[in-house]
Every structure is written in C-alpha cells, then in structure tokens.
Write an enzyme that holds these catalytic residues in place. Structure first.
Site, short mmCIF file in Angstrom:
data_model
loop_
_atom_site.label_atom_id
_atom_site.label_comp_id
_atom_site.label_asym_id
_atom_site.label_seq_id
_atom_site.Cartn_x
_atom_site.Cartn_y
_atom_site.Cartn_z
N CYS A 131 31.60 20.14 42.44
CA CYS A 131 31.06 19.69 43.71
C CYS A 131 32.00 19.78 44.81
CB CYS A 131 30.08 18.22 43.60
SG CYS A 131 29.08 18.22 42.27
N HIS A 271 29.63 14.10 50.32
CA HIS A 271 29.06 14.71 49.15
C HIS A 271 27.73 14.14 48.67
CE1 HIS A 271 27.75 16.71 45.63
NE2 HIS A 271 28.38 15.97 44.68
N ASN A 301 21.60 16.60 44.33
CA ASN A 301 22.89 16.94 44.33
C ASN A 301 23.12 18.64 43.96
OD1 ASN A 301 25.54 17.51 43.69
ND2 ASN A 301 25.69 15.83 42.18
O1 UT7 Z 1 28.31 15.34 41.69
C1 UT7 Z 1 29.22 14.86 40.90
C2 UT7 Z 1 29.18 13.33 41.25
N1 UT7 Z 1 28.07 12.75 40.53
C3 UT7 Z 1 27.80 11.69 40.71
O2 UT7 Z 1 28.80 11.08 41.37
C4 UT7 Z 1 26.88 10.80 39.95
C5 UT7 Z 1 27.35 9.59 39.83
N2 UT7 Z 1 26.39 8.81 38.78
C6 UT7 Z 1 25.28 8.32 39.26
O3 UT7 Z 1 24.68 8.61 40.27
C7 UT7 Z 1 24.49 6.85 38.55
O4 UT7 Z 1 25.50 6.60 37.58
C8 UT7 Z 1 23.33 7.38 38.03
C9 UT7 Z 1 22.18 7.75 39.17
C10 UT7 Z 1 23.36 8.77 37.01
C11 UT7 Z 1 22.61 6.51 36.93
O5 UT7 Z 1 22.65 5.20 37.67
P1 UT7 Z 1 23.32 3.73 37.09
O6 UT7 Z 1 22.98 2.98 37.92
O7 UT7 Z 1 24.67 4.11 36.75
O8 UT7 Z 1 22.08 3.77 35.86
P2 UT7 Z 1 22.69 3.73 34.46
O9 UT7 Z 1 23.38 4.82 33.65
O10 UT7 Z 1 23.52 2.39 34.06
O11 UT7 Z 1 21.44 3.58 33.70
C12 UT7 Z 1 20.54 2.42 33.80
C13 UT7 Z 1 19.53 2.69 32.76
C14 UT7 Z 1 19.62 3.00 31.15
O12 UT7 Z 1 18.92 2.21 30.55
P3 UT7 Z 1 19.37 0.99 29.58
O13 UT7 Z 1 20.43 1.88 28.76
O14 UT7 Z 1 19.82 0.15 30.44
O15 UT7 Z 1 18.13 0.61 28.94
C15 UT7 Z 1 19.31 4.51 31.28
O16 UT7 Z 1 18.74 4.94 30.32
O17 UT7 Z 1 18.53 3.51 33.51
C16 UT7 Z 1 17.97 4.65 32.47
N3 UT7 Z 1 17.90 5.57 33.09
C17 UT7 Z 1 16.61 6.03 33.74
N4 UT7 Z 1 15.56 5.31 33.78
C18 UT7 Z 1 14.46 5.80 34.20
C19 UT7 Z 1 18.58 6.56 33.35
N5 UT7 Z 1 18.14 7.79 33.94
C20 UT7 Z 1 16.80 7.21 34.11
C21 UT7 Z 1 15.53 7.78 34.85
N6 UT7 Z 1 14.62 7.28 34.86
N7 UT7 Z 1 15.76 9.01 35.32
#
Ligand code: UT7
Length: 344
Positions: A131, A271, A301
């Site tokens: 990225c 980004h 993204n």
């Molecule tokens: O381009 C390079 C740079 N990329 C980035 O910078 C991306 C960085 N990361 C992020 O943007 C975020 O971490 C995400 C958007 C990927 C995830 O957000 P989060 O607040 O960190 O969520 P999480 O990973 O803590 O997941 C929370 C919950 C999980 O469920 P449990 O384990 O708490 O029951 C996931 O399974 O949300 C669940 N989850 C979803 N639920 C519904 C993960 N993806 C989804 C989804 N829909 N698409």
C-alpha cells in the site's frame, strides 16, 4: 514561483540539483465499472452493512472484469494522465509501476503497460511496497529526474486485489477493491512539485500482512492451493496499531524536512484503508476534518492505487488548486510506510 512557495523550505534545494525540479505535470486514475456493495457482500459472507460501515467506513468497492488485469487498469489511468498533461507516448523515458497484483510474476506489469500505451522509448520496471507503493514510486521517479537521468517519468499505482482475495474470509474480503492511479513527473525548473518524500520499512513484521504462497518459499502446488496460501492474509488489529504509529511518524518527518506546520497543508491525503485509522492519525497530527480527503467509502482499500486515485480525485474535483500544499501518507505490508509533501 507562487506566494505559498516562498513560505516553506524545499529540502531538495540544499543538494546540488542546479535548476532541476520534479514537477507533477498531470495525474489520472481509473476504476472498473462493476460496483460491489456492502449489501452484495452480505450475500457472500456473514457480515452486514452496519458492521462494515462502522468498523471501516467503506460502503462499496470496484471489481475488475474477469478479462481485465492490473496492466489494463494501469493503462487507462496512464492514458488519462497523458491526455491531461499533453504528453505523447514517445516522450516517456521511464515507467515505474507499483503493485502487489502484477499480471504475472514476470515480466513486469510496467513492461506490459509500456507496450499498451506505445511508450517504446521508455525503460520499465515494477516495484513492490504494497500500500506504500505509490509514494515509494514517486520518490524513485523523482531521483531519476533530479539526477538528470530522465526528463519524463510515468509513475503508476495499480491493483487487481480481487484476484488475491479469499471471498469466503469476512475478515479481509470486505476491505479491498481494484483500481489504478498515475502521475507524470517532469523536470520543470523553478516550478511547483514534489518537495520531499520519506520512506520506511520493518521486515520483522512481514507476517502481519502477506500472501504466503506463490513465491520461492512456497511455490504453487495442489497442497498450497487447498491450504489457501495464495490469498491475502492480515492480522487486522496489529496492522491497525502499526498503521497509526507509522503514518504519524512519517507525516511528521515529511513536514519537519520542509519546515512546515500542519496548518499550512491544504489537503491531507492518507492511505484509504480504514476511516478509523484516518481519524486516529488526523487527531494525533491535529489535522482539521476539512483538510482530509477521503474516498474509501467508494473504493475500499486499493493498496498501491489508493493515494494515487485520491490525489487525482482531489485535483479533478477542485479540492486542490495550483500552489496548494498536499501531504500524502501511506502504510502497508512489509511493513512499509511513507509520506510526501507536494506543492501542487
Ligand atoms: O492496507 C494496509 C493497511 N491495512 C490496514 O491498515 C487495515 C487495518 N485493520 C483494520 O482496518 C481493522 O482491524 C479491521 C477492519 C480489519 C477489523 O476491525 P477490528 O475493529 O480490528 O475488528 P476485529 O478484528 O477485532 O474483529 C472484531 C470482530 C471479530 O469477532 P469476535 O472474534 O470478536 O467474535 C471478527 O470475527 O468482528 C468480526 N468480524 C466481522 N464481523 C462482521 C471481522 N470481520 C467481520 C465482518 N463482518 N466483515
């Protein structure tokens, strides 16, 4: 020279570039026609528009057609930039294309674009900084111009991320989209241009965001395919934390080099990965909401294409006028990061 130009330091000036200046003479971008909405994704995986919007800010993304590859997206973006800048294919000395989704491992996608746009005089190569690729490519292109090696460089960030997404993995498939952005750099002495670009990397955290299969470590086999090693993988939480820290540090370094204050920046182009990352970075840097340019709600993204598309949209929409200062900040797999200050 514009009025704005007199108020800041150009870090390039201390080097012996004698009359050389790297100007961005034109930009262009292209996104495929097909729109994939959060509602469409609700039918593919267990997710919801509410979750995607509140956790990322993304509402929809573009998906390239089956027979449309990264080189095709890049070609469209390049042709738009060339048309706007009045640049003929034979004027281009060098093509640098940033991507993690090349048409194939080799030859480079830059070579395929060279042929498609008819830039037969141009040297061409790809770079891979995920990225952060567009800022890395801008900085490399600028070095060729300042060193008098070339006068016209075409820089492109292009991705068909849909080709490496596991459409059954809700953790990643909702985040990414396809697209391309291009910029033409030229030596235009005493003109506006790229004032500074800084780049950084931390290979110790390579596993946070990667595609394990397909390289020399794990060539394609039936086993690697069934294990899903040819899909993008990400530890979202850790990537998020690293992104905020690295983007702030890179932005501060770029501003420091130009002796600029954040209030002098007209347009902040981060980004486009996650609105919460952009908000956190903006808050730490004291960026006002009206300074921030965001289009991730439309495209998700798009990795190396992300800030390139955003720059083009900021320019075409009139958000940025000639003489305005732009701060671009990127972060991606590697880990890699970077920032650039441009006087438009
Ligand atoms: O381009 C390079 C740079 N990329 C980035 O910078 C991306 C960085 N990361 C992020 O943007 C975020 O971490 C995400 C958007 C990927 C995830 O957000 P989060 O607040 O960190 O969520 P999480 O990973 O803590 O997941 C929370 C919950 C999980 O469920 P449990 O384990 O708490 O029951 C996931 O399974 O949300 C669940 N989850 C979803 N639920 C519904 C993960 N993806 C989804 C989804 N829909 N698409």
């Amino acid at each position: 020279m514009t009025t704005t130009a007199k108020k800041f330091k150009n870090p390039r000036a201390k080097h012996d570039f004698k009359g050389r200046s790297c100007s961005i003479v034109a930009v262009g971008s292209y996104v495929p026609e097909k729109v994939l909405t959060n509602g469409d994704l609700e039918k593919l995986v267990e997710t919801s528009d509410e979750w995607i919007t509140s956790r990322t800010g993304i509402k929809e993304r573009r998906i390239a057609a089956k027979d449309q590859f990264t080189s095709d997206l890049a070609t469209q973006a390049a042709l738009r930039a060339m048309e706007r800048g009045g640049i003929k294919p034979e004027q281009i000395d060098l093509i640098i294309l940033a991507t993690i989704t090349p048409d194939m491992p080799f030859p480079s996608t830059a070579c395929l674009v060279q042929h498609k746009i008819g830039a037969h005089r141009a040297a061409a190569f790809d770079i891979e900084a995920a990225c952060s690729g567009f800022i890395y490519a801008l900085e490399i292109g600028q070095q060729f111009i300042m060193s008098r090696t070339y006068d016209t460089v075409l820089v492109i960030g292009a991705e068909k991320l849909s080709s490496i997404i596991n459409w059954k993995d809700r953790n990643t498939c909702v985040l990414f989209g396809d697209g391309a952005g291009a910029a033409i750099l030229q030596n235009r002495p005493q003109s506006h241009g790229l004032l500074t670009a800084c780049m950084g990397a931390d290979g110790a955290k390579a596993e946070l965001l990667c595609m394990p299969g397909g390289g020399s470590r794990c060539p394609a086999t039936p086993e690697s395919l069934s294990a899903g090693l040819h899909y993008l993988r990400m530890d979202g939480k850790e990537t998020f934390k690293n992104a905020v820290g690295a983007m702030c540090t890179a932005a501060q370094e770029a501003l420091r080099r130009c002796e600029l204050d954040i209030t002098q920046i007209k347009c902040f182009i981060p980004h486009q990965a996650n609105q919460r990352i952009i908000d956190a970075v903006g808050e730490r840097l004291n960026v006002k909401p009206e300074q921030v340019f965001m289009n991730l709600q439309k495209y998700g993204n798009t990795s190396a294409a992300s800030v390139a598309i955003a720059l083009d949209e900021a320019v075409q929409s009139g958000r940025v006028q000639r003489g305005d200062l732009i701060l671009m900040v990127v972060f991606g797999a590697g880990l890699t990061w970077g920032a650039a200050v441009i006087e438009w």
